[in-house]
Design a protein around this motif. Structure first.
Motif, mmCIF file in Angstrom:
data_model
loop_
_atom_site.group_PDB
_atom_site.id
_atom_site.type_symbol
_atom_site.label_atom_id
_atom_site.label_comp_id
_atom_site.label_asym_id
_atom_site.label_seq_id
_atom_site.Cartn_x
_atom_site.Cartn_y
_atom_site.Cartn_z
ATOM 1 N N UNK A 20 -19.032 21.751 4.811
ATOM 2 C CA UNK A 20 -18.680 22.633 5.920
ATOM 3 C C UNK A 20 -19.123 24.030 5.508
ATOM 4 N N UNK A 21 -19.813 24.726 6.399
ATOM 5 C CA UNK A 21 -20.245 26.089 6.116
ATOM 6 C C UNK A 21 -19.045 27.016 6.252
ATOM 7 N N UNK A 22 -18.750 27.779 5.201
ATOM 8 C CA UNK A 22 -17.626 28.712 5.190
ATOM 9 C C UNK A 22 -18.118 30.114 5.554
ATOM 10 N N UNK A 23 -19.225 30.524 4.950
ATOM 11 C CA UNK A 23 -19.824 31.826 5.233
ATOM 12 C C UNK A 23 -21.324 31.620 5.353
ATOM 13 N N UNK A 24 -21.920 32.217 6.396
ATOM 14 C CA UNK A 24 -23.342 32.012 6.642
ATOM 15 C C UNK A 24 -24.065 33.347 6.807
ATOM 16 N N UNK A 25 -25.298 33.436 6.320
ATOM 17 C CA UNK A 25 -26.080 34.654 6.499
ATOM 18 C C UNK A 25 -26.643 34.728 7.919
ATOM 19 N N UNK A 26 -27.072 35.896 8.316
ATOM 20 C CA UNK A 26 -27.648 36.078 9.651
ATOM 21 C C UNK A 26 -29.054 35.484 9.740
ATOM 22 N N UNK A 27 -29.775 35.483 8.624
ATOM 23 C CA UNK A 27 -31.146 34.972 8.640
ATOM 24 C C UNK A 27 -31.160 33.450 8.482
ATOM 25 N N UNK A 28 -32.177 32.783 9.013
ATOM 26 C CA UNK A 28 -32.273 31.324 8.896
ATOM 27 C C UNK A 28 -32.525 30.884 7.454
ATOM 28 N N UNK A 29 -31.981 29.720 7.114
ATOM 29 C CA UNK A 29 -32.124 29.148 5.776
ATOM 30 C C UNK A 29 -32.528 27.695 5.874
ATOM 31 N N UNK A 30 -33.152 27.208 4.831
ATOM 32 C CA UNK A 30 -33.428 25.790 4.696
ATOM 33 C C UNK A 30 -32.398 25.237 3.714
ATOM 34 N N UNK A 31 -31.415 24.482 4.210
ATOM 35 C CA UNK A 31 -30.366 23.919 3.365
ATOM 36 C C UNK A 31 -30.711 22.480 3.025
ATOM 37 N N UNK A 32 -30.675 22.158 1.735
ATOM 38 C CA UNK A 32 -31.021 20.815 1.294
ATOM 39 C C UNK A 32 -29.965 20.255 0.360
ATOM 40 N N UNK A 33 -29.973 18.949 0.245
ATOM 41 C CA UNK A 33 -29.147 18.235 -0.721
ATOM 42 C C UNK A 33 -29.995 17.099 -1.263
ATOM 43 N N UNK A 34 -30.172 17.058 -2.560
ATOM 44 C CA UNK A 34 -30.987 16.007 -3.158
ATOM 45 C C UNK A 34 -32.452 16.104 -2.813
ATOM 46 N N UNK A 35 -32.904 17.291 -2.397
ATOM 47 C CA UNK A 35 -34.317 17.498 -2.074
ATOM 48 C C UNK A 35 -34.688 17.281 -0.618
ATOM 49 N N UNK A 36 -33.742 16.867 0.218
ATOM 50 C CA UNK A 36 -34.002 16.644 1.653
ATOM 51 C C UNK A 36 -33.099 17.534 2.493
ATOM 52 N N UNK A 37 -33.567 17.914 3.668
ATOM 53 C CA UNK A 37 -32.838 18.797 4.584
ATOM 54 C C UNK A 37 -31.473 18.215 4.965
ATOM 55 N N UNK A 38 -30.440 19.071 5.010
ATOM 56 C CA UNK A 38 -29.122 18.656 5.512
ATOM 57 C C UNK A 38 -29.211 18.507 7.022
ATOM 58 N N UNK A 39 -28.478 17.528 7.569
ATOM 59 C CA UNK A 39 -28.476 17.265 9.012
ATOM 60 C C UNK A 39 -27.039 17.289 9.531
ATOM 61 N N UNK A 40 -26.872 17.297 10.839
ATOM 62 C CA UNK A 40 -25.551 17.280 11.451
ATOM 63 C C UNK A 40 -24.802 16.011 11.047
ATOM 64 N N UNK A 42 -23.198 14.127 12.809
ATOM 65 C CA UNK A 42 -23.335 13.120 13.856
ATOM 66 C C UNK A 42 -24.624 12.309 13.717
ATOM 67 N N UNK A 43 -25.549 12.764 12.900
ATOM 68 C CA UNK A 43 -26.837 12.101 12.733
ATOM 69 C C UNK A 43 -26.699 10.912 11.790
ATOM 70 N N UNK A 44 -27.055 9.701 12.237
ATOM 71 C CA UNK A 44 -26.999 8.547 11.326
ATOM 72 C C UNK A 44 -28.114 8.652 10.278
ATOM 73 N N UNK A 45 -27.781 8.345 9.033
ATOM 74 C CA UNK A 45 -28.762 8.410 7.949
ATOM 75 C C UNK A 45 -28.681 7.163 7.093
ATOM 76 N N UNK A 46 -29.762 6.881 6.411
ATOM 77 C CA UNK A 46 -29.838 5.775 5.460
ATOM 78 C C UNK A 46 -29.970 6.407 4.082
ATOM 79 N N UNK A 47 -28.901 6.431 3.290
ATOM 80 C CA UNK A 47 -28.929 7.068 1.977
ATOM 81 C C UNK A 47 -29.945 6.388 1.075
ATOM 82 N N UNK A 48 -30.931 7.154 0.610
ATOM 83 C CA UNK A 48 -32.006 6.609 -0.215
ATOM 84 C C UNK A 48 -31.936 7.063 -1.658
ATOM 85 N N UNK A 49 -31.054 7.986 -1.967
ATOM 86 C CA UNK A 49 -30.949 8.535 -3.315
ATOM 87 C C UNK A 49 -31.715 9.844 -3.416
ATOM 88 N N UNK A 50 -31.260 10.742 -4.287
ATOM 89 C CA UNK A 50 -31.898 12.046 -4.429
ATOM 90 C C UNK A 50 -33.333 11.962 -4.931
#
Length: 103
Positions: A20-40, A42-50
């Protein structure tokens, strides 16, 4: 790159991490986890490993930030094996503020 706002819930595409985002900057960012973009969440994903080199993991209930006084702060609501990053820079665990000394 995405403009994010506080309260936004995101999930990893490669592991079980949810944040959950607690504090966010005004400028756009590319947020990733394990090398791939974070998604909403609600988006179904197939965990493939980092992606190799991005498997540092994260901890449940901990806050991660872009550094001391950083403009981005997120709370991990579900831990996983991926490293959280903003614009390809790994986020750091936010240190707890020390309690005042009692005499």
């Amino acid at each position: 790159m995405t403009v994010i706002k506080p309260g936004t819930r995101l999930r990893s595409q490669v592991c079980q991490t949810e944040v959950v985002i607690v504090r966010a900057p005004a400028e756009p960012l590319s947020l990733t986890c394990g090398g791939k973009e974070l998604v909403s969440v609600d988006t179904p994903v197939q965990a493939t490993g980092p992606v190799p080199g991005h498997e540092g993991g994260n901890q449940l209930g901990k806050r991660y930030t872009t550094g001391s006084g950083g403009s981005l702060e997120m709370l991990v609501t579900r831990a996983g094996a991926g490293t959280l990053a903003a614009d390809d820079v790994p986020l750091v665990l936010k240190e707890a503020r020390p309690l005042p000394a009692s005499d």
